[in-house]
Structure formats: structure tokens, C-alpha cells
Design an enzyme around this catalytic site. Sequence first.
Site, mmCIF file in Angstrom:
data_model
loop_
_atom_site.group_PDB
_atom_site.id
_atom_site.type_symbol
_atom_site.label_atom_id
_atom_site.label_comp_id
_atom_site.label_asym_id
_atom_site.label_seq_id
_atom_site.Cartn_x
_atom_site.Cartn_y
_atom_site.Cartn_z
ATOM 1 C CD GLU A 39 38.797 93.783 10.529
ATOM 2 O OE1 GLU A 39 39.151 92.719 11.062
ATOM 3 O OE2 GLU A 39 38.484 94.797 11.190
ATOM 4 C CG HIS A 92 39.979 92.183 20.338
ATOM 5 N ND1 HIS A 92 41.102 91.393 20.222
ATOM 6 C CD2 HIS A 92 39.997 93.018 19.262
ATOM 7 C CE1 HIS A 92 41.763 91.724 19.128
ATOM 8 N NE2 HIS A 92 41.119 92.709 18.531
ATOM 9 C CG HIS A 125 30.216 103.943 30.389
ATOM 10 N ND1 HIS A 125 31.462 103.546 30.807
ATOM 11 C CD2 HIS A 125 30.424 104.932 29.467
ATOM 12 C CE1 HIS A 125 32.387 104.258 30.181
ATOM 13 N NE2 HIS A 125 31.788 105.105 29.368
#
Length: 355
Positions: A98, A163, A270
Site C-alpha cells: 500500500e 478512483h 460485465h
Amino acid sequence: MLAQLAITGLLVALFPLTIVWASKDSNKYRKLIAVTLFLTFDLIVFGAFTRLTDSGLGCPDWPGCYGQANPFQAHSEIRAAESLMPTGPVTLVKAWIEMIHRYIAMSVGVLVSSMMVIAWWRRASMRFSPRLPTALFVLVLVQGAFGKWTVTMKLQPIIVTIHLLLALCILSLLVWAWMRETPFESFALPRWLRQISSIAMIVLLLQVALGGWVSTNYAALACHDYPTCNGQLIPELDVQHAYALWRELGKTLDGDFIPHSALVTIHWVHRSFAWVVFIVLGITVALARRSPELKQLANGVGLILFCQFLSGVATIYFSWPLTIAVLHNAGAAALVLLLSMLNYRVRSSAKSIFQ
């Protein structure tokens, strides 16, 4: 802590800035954009790796890690959290994943800021106005805010999906900024290529949003076969729960656990919309290949599109292995990059014929 983070971001950005400074390219501003574009693509791929390894909450605060600039300094807090929950969400490895993602993001911010400063400083002598690098700078700030909310709002699916889309918008605008610094000759356009290339980009971004929604809701394994979904051509669908946008991860609007049928719906939509993408992008590739100036670029789009199909099916049959999943995300970013290049070339051509 903020000063240490800023210094870290500057140090990470120092390497690409050195590449630009040492470059023999006569247009160093274009080289700066190219290096920023390359690093942004890498950041998107590493962001996918961060998400797929469940490292998004590896450091549960922002912008640092337990109030520190790096996991070394927060080692005791991370180990304490890991001892309580050995598989996460906080582990030492995930904390580093991260924070590395954040360091790269900060370096991209430094590079984009440099682009904007140079564009304004040299605006009298540059071919284009500084509005595009300024827009990129603003987008990077907005992207940083969504990066913060991704952590503070505990991976809320709509925040994480936005994001991702913002990252691809930044990538596309960097492509545009780089392409306009590179001179191209005008050429004849096949009929309707201007319109279909725009439609192709819209369709692709919609599919990326649907794919991001699959990933952020952890619905990748909701269907375990292909072309059927759990043995059904059209499974039981739960659109209401599947596309309720403002909700916690794994929860419905009412706070209950999201039903499996909603995850199946997210996955099935999808994969079904992928056929629309294949048709639209396939037509775009076929039309673009009719122009010698666009043939190589069109072949690249077609190749990545085919690889996307293979990697998408492979993620189902191999139960979503990490390498294939990251490659699938990288393929989506590559398609956005190549289609952005194609759209620029089409629109920068001063001559068009209708055959």
C-alpha cells in the site's frame, strides 16, 4: 510525518526527472510527459495489484501508516494488528504494498506538477496553452482525495471504482498531451472512423467501470464457468442490490449482507457487455486498418483486445490467479492508452474522405 512523505515522493520522482534531464531528446518537455505517462501506467497496474492482494487497507490511515511515513517506523503497530488477524487486512507485506503504491502516486503528482509549472513558465513559446497540464494537475488532486477516501471509507465500492476511472482519465489525458507534442502528417480517414472511435472509447470506459465494479465488490468468482454462468445462460439476476451505488463493501443499502445473486449479476453484466465492446472495438479496428497511418495502431488494439478475452476467460477457469488478474487490469489500461492514441490521430488529421 508529512515532510518525510513529501521528501519520499520527491526522491522517487528524482529518478524519472533525471531520465528527462539526461535525455538527448530535443523536446525535453515531451520527454517529461512520456516518462510521466509510463509511470502512470505502471501506477495503474500496481494499483490493481494492491487491490487484488487486498492491500488497500494495509495501512488503515492516510496519508501515512499509523501516523508514520513508512512501515519501518510503524512496525510495532503493524505487527500488533497482524497478530490479532494474521491474514489481514493489516500485515507487514500489505502495508508495504500500500505505501509503495502511495509513493509512486506522489511521484506522479510531482511530475504532473512539473509539467504544469513548465507549461505556464514557457507559455509564450509553447505551441499549446497550459490548460491541459493544469487540468491534469487538478485531476491528480481529485485523485488524491479519492485515494484518501478509499482508505478512510473502508474500500467502499463506488469510491474505489471512481478512483480507478480517474486514473484512466489521467492516463488518457497524458496520452493526449504527449501526442500533441509529436508532429504528425495529415492523412485520409476511412468513413465514420471519427464517430466510431469516440463511441469505442465511451464503450470501453463503461466496460472498465463494470469491471471495476466486479473487482471492488469481489464478484470475480461469482460465476465459475464460461460461457454459461453457474450452468445457466442467463442466471437469476438481482439488479436492485447489484447496482445500489452508495453502500458499504459487502452490504446492501439496508446494511444486510449482499446476496450472492447480486454478485452473480455484477459478474454476468460485465462479461455480457464484453461482447458489445468486442463488436464496437472490432469495427473500429477494421476501419482504422484501412488507413496505412493507423494500421499498426489498430493492430495493437486488436491484439490487446484478443488478449483481454483470453485473460478474462482464464480468470474464471483458473479461479482468478493473481498474475492473470493483474494482466487483465493491465490490458484494460493498455486499451485505454491505445484508443486514446487512435482518437488523437483521427482528430488531428486535417483531411477526411468518405469512401
